[in-house]
Design a protein around this motif. Structure first.
Motif, PDB file in Angstrom:
ATOM      1  N   LEU A 293       0.854  -1.187   0.000  1.00 55.14           N
ATOM      2  CA  LEU A 293       0.000   0.000   0.000  1.00 55.14           C
ATOM      3  C   LEU A 293       0.887   1.234   0.000  1.00 55.14           C
ATOM      4  CD1 LEU A 293      -2.526  -1.123   2.799  1.00 55.14           C
ATOM      5  CD2 LEU A 293      -2.819  -1.330   0.302  1.00 55.14           C
ATOM      6  N   ASP A 294       0.557   2.189  -0.860  1.00 52.14           N
ATOM      7  CA  ASP A 294       1.367   3.397  -0.992  1.00 52.14           C
ATOM      8  C   ASP A 294       0.590   4.607  -0.483  1.00 52.14           C
ATOM      9  OD1 ASP A 294       3.833   4.720  -2.403  1.00 52.14           O
ATOM     10  OD2 ASP A 294       2.085   5.907  -2.992  1.00 52.14           O
ATOM     11  N   THR A 295       1.078   5.202   0.629  1.00 56.75           N
ATOM     12  CA  THR A 295       0.429   6.400   1.138  1.00 56.75           C
ATOM     13  C   THR A 295       1.470   7.506   1.253  1.00 56.75           C
ATOM     14  OG1 THR A 295      -0.925   7.316   2.948  1.00 56.75           O
ATOM     15  CG2 THR A 295       0.624   5.599   3.558  1.00 56.75           C
TER      16      THR A 295
ATOM     17  N   PRO B 105       0.899   5.049 -13.132  1.00 61.11           N
ATOM     18  CA  PRO B 105       1.228   4.007 -14.108  1.00 61.11           C
ATOM     19  C   PRO B 105       0.183   3.891 -15.216  1.00 61.11           C
ATOM     20  CG  PRO B 105       0.373   3.028 -12.088  1.00 61.11           C
ATOM     21  CD  PRO B 105       0.567   4.488 -11.804  1.00 61.11           C
ATOM     22  N   LEU B 106      -1.007   4.477 -14.966  1.00 65.26           N
ATOM     23  CA  LEU B 106      -2.070   4.467 -15.984  1.00 65.26           C
ATOM     24  C   LEU B 106      -2.295   5.869 -16.548  1.00 65.26           C
ATOM     25  CD1 LEU B 106      -4.622   2.221 -14.009  1.00 65.26           C
ATOM     26  CD2 LEU B 106      -2.994   1.503 -15.788  1.00 65.26           C
ATOM     27  N   ALA B 107      -1.327   6.764 -16.311  1.00 61.88           N
ATOM     28  CA  ALA B 107      -1.496   8.162 -16.725  1.00 61.88           C
ATOM     29  C   ALA B 107      -2.851   8.694 -16.249  1.00 61.88           C
ATOM     30  CB  ALA B 107      -1.328   8.321 -18.243  1.00 61.88           C
TER      31      ALA B 107
ATOM     32  N   THR C  36      -4.105   3.017  -8.712  1.00 62.62           N
ATOM     33  CA  THR C  36      -5.214   3.101  -7.770  1.00 62.62           C
ATOM     34  C   THR C  36      -6.533   3.143  -8.522  1.00 62.62           C
ATOM     35  OG1 THR C  36      -6.078   4.180  -5.797  1.00 62.62           O
ATOM     36  CG2 THR C  36      -5.371   5.633  -7.574  1.00 62.62           C
ATOM     37  N   SER C  37      -7.593   2.793  -7.827  1.00 60.24           N
ATOM     38  CA  SER C  37      -8.956   2.918  -8.344  1.00 60.24           C
ATOM     39  C   SER C  37      -9.898   2.920  -7.153  1.00 60.24           C
ATOM     40  CB  SER C  37      -9.298   1.755  -9.283  1.00 60.24           C
ATOM     41  OG  SER C  37     -10.672   1.809  -9.626  1.00 60.24           O
ATOM     42  N   ARG C  38     -11.061   3.550  -7.363  1.00 56.90           N
ATOM     43  CA  ARG C  38     -12.087   3.493  -6.318  1.00 56.90           C
ATOM     44  C   ARG C  38     -12.986   2.269  -6.512  1.00 56.90           C
ATOM     45  NH1 ARG C  38     -14.389   8.942  -7.114  1.00 56.90           N
ATOM     46  NH2 ARG C  38     -12.657   9.176  -8.554  1.00 56.90           N
ATOM     47  N   ASN C  39     -12.814   1.610  -7.660  1.00 58.06           N
ATOM     48  CA  ASN C  39     -13.777   0.601  -8.091  1.00 58.06           C
ATOM     49  C   ASN C  39     -13.213  -0.823  -7.926  1.00 58.06           C
ATOM     50  OD1 ASN C  39     -14.631  -1.286 -10.273  1.00 58.06           O
ATOM     51  ND2 ASN C  39     -16.102   0.340 -10.700  1.00 58.06           N
TER      52      ASN C  39
ATOM     53  N   ASP D 129     -13.928  -3.690  -9.149  1.00 58.73           N
ATOM     54  CA  ASP D 129     -13.682  -4.455 -10.382  1.00 58.73           C
ATOM     55  C   ASP D 129     -12.380  -4.028 -11.042  1.00 58.73           C
ATOM     56  OD1 ASP D 129     -15.981  -5.870 -10.035  1.00 58.73           O
ATOM     57  OD2 ASP D 129     -17.192  -4.584 -11.343  1.00 58.73           O
ATOM     58  N   ARG D 130     -12.148  -2.708 -11.074  1.00 53.79           N
ATOM     59  CA  ARG D 130     -10.910  -2.224 -11.686  1.00 53.79           C
ATOM     60  C   ARG D 130      -9.699  -2.528 -10.798  1.00 53.79           C
ATOM     61  NH1 ARG D 130     -14.528   1.788 -13.805  1.00 53.79           N
ATOM     62  NH2 ARG D 130     -14.179   3.273 -12.126  1.00 53.79           N
ATOM     63  N   ILE D 131      -9.913  -2.525  -9.472  1.00 49.91           N
ATOM     64  CA  ILE D 131      -8.815  -2.885  -8.560  1.00 49.91           C
ATOM     65  C   ILE D 131      -8.389  -4.335  -8.848  1.00 49.91           C
ATOM     66  CG2 ILE D 131      -8.210  -3.254  -6.116  1.00 49.91           C
ATOM     67  CD1 ILE D 131     -10.226  -0.997  -5.413  1.00 49.91           C
ATOM     68  N   ALA D 132      -9.387  -5.205  -9.047  1.00 47.61           N
ATOM     69  CA  ALA D 132      -9.090  -6.620  -9.344  1.00 47.61           C
ATOM     70  C   ALA D 132      -8.465  -6.763 -10.730  1.00 47.61           C
ATOM     71  CB  ALA D 132     -10.373  -7.444  -9.251  1.00 47.61           C
ATOM     72  N   GLN D 133      -9.010  -6.012 -11.676  1.00 48.46           N
ATOM     73  CA  GLN D 133      -8.479  -6.060 -13.051  1.00 48.46           C
ATOM     74  C   GLN D 133      -6.997  -5.652 -13.059  1.00 48.46           C
ATOM     75  OE1 GLN D 133      -9.146  -2.987 -16.361  1.00 48.46           O
ATOM     76  NE2 GLN D 133     -11.160  -3.913 -16.016  1.00 48.46           N
ATOM     77  N   ASN D 134      -6.664  -4.606 -12.345  1.00 47.07           N
ATOM     78  CA  ASN D 134      -5.272  -4.153 -12.306  1.00 47.07           C
ATOM     79  C   ASN D 134      -4.381  -5.206 -11.647  1.00 47.07           C
ATOM     80  OD1 ASN D 134      -6.169  -1.807 -13.490  1.00 47.07           O
ATOM     81  ND2 ASN D 134      -6.174  -0.610 -11.600  1.00 47.07           N
TER      82      ASN D 134
HETATM   83  N1  LIG Z   1       5.416  10.145  -5.478  1.00 52.11           N
HETATM   84  C1  LIG Z   1       4.607  11.012  -6.061  1.00 52.11           C
HETATM   85  O1  LIG Z   1       4.928  12.209  -6.192  1.00 52.11           O
HETATM   86  C2  LIG Z   1       3.275  10.534  -6.580  1.00 52.11           C
HETATM   87  C3  LIG Z   1       2.540  11.330  -7.472  1.00 52.11           C
HETATM   88  C4  LIG Z   1       1.314  10.850  -7.950  1.00 52.11           C
HETATM   89  C5  LIG Z   1       0.852   9.610  -7.534  1.00 52.11           C
HETATM   90  N2  LIG Z   1       1.570   8.859  -6.645  1.00 52.11           N
HETATM   91  C6  LIG Z   1       1.096   7.519  -6.195  1.00 52.11           C
HETATM   92  O2  LIG Z   1       0.781   6.770  -7.359  1.00 52.11           O
HETATM   93  C7  LIG Z   1      -0.544   6.246  -7.247  1.00 52.11           C
HETATM   94  C8  LIG Z   1      -1.155   6.085  -8.619  1.00 52.11           C
HETATM   95  O3  LIG Z   1      -1.144   7.305  -9.331  1.00 52.11           O
HETATM   96  P1  LIG Z   1      -2.480   8.064  -9.735  1.00 52.11           P
HETATM   97  O4  LIG Z   1      -3.540   7.693  -8.776  1.00 52.11           O
HETATM   98  O5  LIG Z   1      -2.216   9.495  -9.852  1.00 52.11           O
HETATM   99  O6  LIG Z   1      -2.790   7.545 -11.215  1.00 52.11           O
HETATM  100  P2  LIG Z   1      -3.109   6.134 -11.918  1.00 52.11           P
HETATM  101  O7  LIG Z   1      -3.027   5.000 -10.962  1.00 52.11           O
HETATM  102  O8  LIG Z   1      -2.286   6.142 -13.144  1.00 52.11           O
HETATM  103  O9  LIG Z   1      -4.614   6.312 -12.383  1.00 52.11           O
HETATM  104  C9  LIG Z   1      -5.690   6.326 -11.487  1.00 52.11           C
HETATM  105  C10 LIG Z   1      -6.950   6.655 -12.297  1.00 52.11           C
HETATM  106  O10 LIG Z   1      -7.150   5.662 -13.274  1.00 52.11           O
HETATM  107  C11 LIG Z   1      -8.473   5.124 -13.187  1.00 52.11           C
HETATM  108  N3  LIG Z   1      -8.336   3.656 -13.323  1.00 52.11           N
HETATM  109  C12 LIG Z   1      -7.668   2.818 -12.474  1.00 52.11           C
HETATM  110  N4  LIG Z   1      -7.713   1.552 -12.930  1.00 52.11           N
HETATM  111  C13 LIG Z   1      -8.403   1.582 -14.088  1.00 52.11           C
HETATM  112  C14 LIG Z   1      -8.774   0.591 -15.026  1.00 52.11           C
HETATM  113  N5  LIG Z   1      -8.426  -0.693 -14.852  1.00 52.11           N
HETATM  114  N6  LIG Z   1      -9.498   0.966 -16.113  1.00 52.11           N
HETATM  115  C15 LIG Z   1      -9.847   2.267 -16.286  1.00 52.11           C
HETATM  116  N7  LIG Z   1      -9.515   3.262 -15.427  1.00 52.11           N
HETATM  117  C16 LIG Z   1      -8.805   2.920 -14.340  1.00 52.11           C
HETATM  118  C17 LIG Z   1      -8.986   5.521 -11.831  1.00 52.11           C
HETATM  119  O11 LIG Z   1     -10.364   5.839 -11.900  1.00 52.11           O
HETATM  120  P3  LIG Z   1     -11.428   5.045 -10.956  1.00 52.11           P
HETATM  121  O12 LIG Z   1     -11.048   5.329  -9.539  1.00 52.11           O
HETATM  122  O13 LIG Z   1     -12.722   5.655 -11.334  1.00 52.11           O
HETATM  123  O14 LIG Z   1     -11.291   3.596 -11.323  1.00 52.11           O
HETATM  124  C18 LIG Z   1      -8.187   6.761 -11.488  1.00 52.11           C
HETATM  125  O15 LIG Z   1      -8.868   7.912 -11.930  1.00 52.11           O
HETATM  126  C19 LIG Z   1      -1.257   7.275  -6.353  1.00 52.11           C
HETATM  127  O16 LIG Z   1      -2.436   6.744  -5.791  1.00 52.11           O
HETATM  128  C20 LIG Z   1      -0.170   7.544  -5.336  1.00 52.11           C
HETATM  129  O17 LIG Z   1      -0.140   6.506  -4.370  1.00 52.11           O
HETATM  130  C21 LIG Z   1       2.787   9.294  -6.188  1.00 52.11           C
END
Ligand SMILES: NC(=O)c1ccc[n+]([C@@H]2O[C@H](COP(=O)([O-])OP(=O)(O)OC[C@H]3O[C@@H](n4cnc5c(N)ncnc54)[C@H](OP(=O)(O)O)[C@@H]3O)[C@@H](O)[C@H]2O)c1
Length: 266
Positions: free
Chosen positions: A33-35, A180-182, A221-224, A226-231
């Motif tokens: 878990l990343d916080t 990682p998912l932009a 990350t995801s709030r959903n 199904d998508r959490i499992a898919q990832n």
């Molecule tokens: N070190 C740093 O400076 C830094 C900066 C940014 C982020 N982070 C860390 O990196 C984590 C991930 O980055 P992030 O949250 O910015 O971006 P991300 O993981 O690239 O993308 C998250 C977004 O993608 C959607 N998503 C997730 N899984 C999906 C799927 N299977 N299909 C379609 N849409 C999907 C989510 O929407 P839904 O929720 O609606 O599914 C959410 O809006 C953060 O939570 C944080 O822990 C670190």
């Protein structure tokens, strides 16, 4: 514990809904878990770990010391506050979230404190985030070889960040891909969609599988649920070398997180 290569990001996972998403991730099988101090999710992470019933040593928890807590005498008290918020007695990994801005404390000041936090048992391992090649080299000269577990940086098929990633890998520092998912946008990429269709997968899974195939860690990350499992299932997706090479051509070189006080990027 080594850094589990697939983790769950918790940015935005606040409150009961956020805690439930983190708990769902643990139930699905995530063990990382990343916080961060600035996410306001340290409490939710601690609650989810306890609710999961998992032994503490089976979950790898990372937190990050915020840029405002890097001054002399600030890093350790800030990590003590993080542990108080989560109710955990240690984190597995503490990162410097961002290098201090120009005119702020020198790396020597905050990295020595981070090292002391590890010596005191507040964090099992330490690392950095948003560090450039020059800062990585400075950190290595201060802390020594083999101490920095990871550099957490923006990296996905649309933002390859190759020079920095290659440098970290060559120094034995794990690259952890944030965004990682932009931020979910990468799913619109036609090449990822085409490769995904071939594997009966989703473009998001293809992006994660490509990152994992480079030896990087990923923290989508995801709030959903199904998508959490898919990832999570992306780790079972094997891409061919041709597919990996094709994804390597998708780099747009556009950084999404770029504060004006941030470092001079490579
Ligand atoms: N070190 C740093 O400076 C830094 C900066 C940014 C982020 N982070 C860390 O990196 C984590 C991930 O980055 P992030 O949250 O910015 O971006 P991300 O993981 O690239 O993308 C998250 C977004 O993608 C959607 N998503 C997730 N899984 C999906 C799927 N299977 N299909 C379609 N849409 C999907 C989510 O929407 P839904 O929720 O609606 O599914 C959410 O809006 C953060 O939570 C944080 O822990 C670190």
């Amino acid at each position: 514990m080594d850094l589990p290569r697939l983790g769950f990001g918790t940015y935005g996972r606040t409150g009961p809904e956020g805690r439930d998403a983190i708990l769902a991730a643990l139930e699905i099988g995530y063990r990382h878990l990343d916080t961060a101090q600035t996410y306001d999710t340290e409490r939710e992470v601690g609650e989810a770990v306890r609710l999961s019933g998992l032994p503490r040593d089976e979950v790898f928890v990372t937190t990050k010391v915020s840029e405002g807590n890097l001054g002399e005498g600030q890093v350790i008290p800030s990590l003590e506050r993080s542990l108080e918020a989560s109710g955990l007695d240690h984190v597995d990994l503490a990162l410097i979230h961002w290098p201090a801005r120009k005119g702020g404390p020198a790396p020597e000041v905050y990295l020595r404190q981070l090292s002391e936090a590890k010596a005191r048992g507040l964090a099992r391992q330490i690392g950095v985030s948003n560090f450039t090649i020059a800062l990585i080299e400075e950190a290595r000269s201060i802390l020594g070889d083999g101490v920095i577990l990871t550099n957490q940086v923006e990296l996905n098929p649309w933002f390859r960040n190759r020079k920095l990633a290659d440098h970290c890998m060559s120094r034995g520092i794990v690259v952890t891909c944030y965004e990682p998912l932009a931020r979910g946008k990468v799913g619109a990429d036609p090449v990822l969609q085409r490769i995904a269709a071939r594997h009966r997968a989703t473009p998001e899974q293809v992006a994660l599988a490509w990152e994992l195939a480079q030896g990087y860690a990923v923290i989508p990350t995801s709030r959903n649920p199904d998508r959490i499992a898919q990832n999570f299932a992306a780790q079972d997706l094997a891409l061919s070398s041709d597919e990996l090479a094709e994804i390597d051509t998708l780099d747009r070189g556009i950084r999404s997180i770029d504060p004006d006080w941030g470092p001079v990027w490579d």
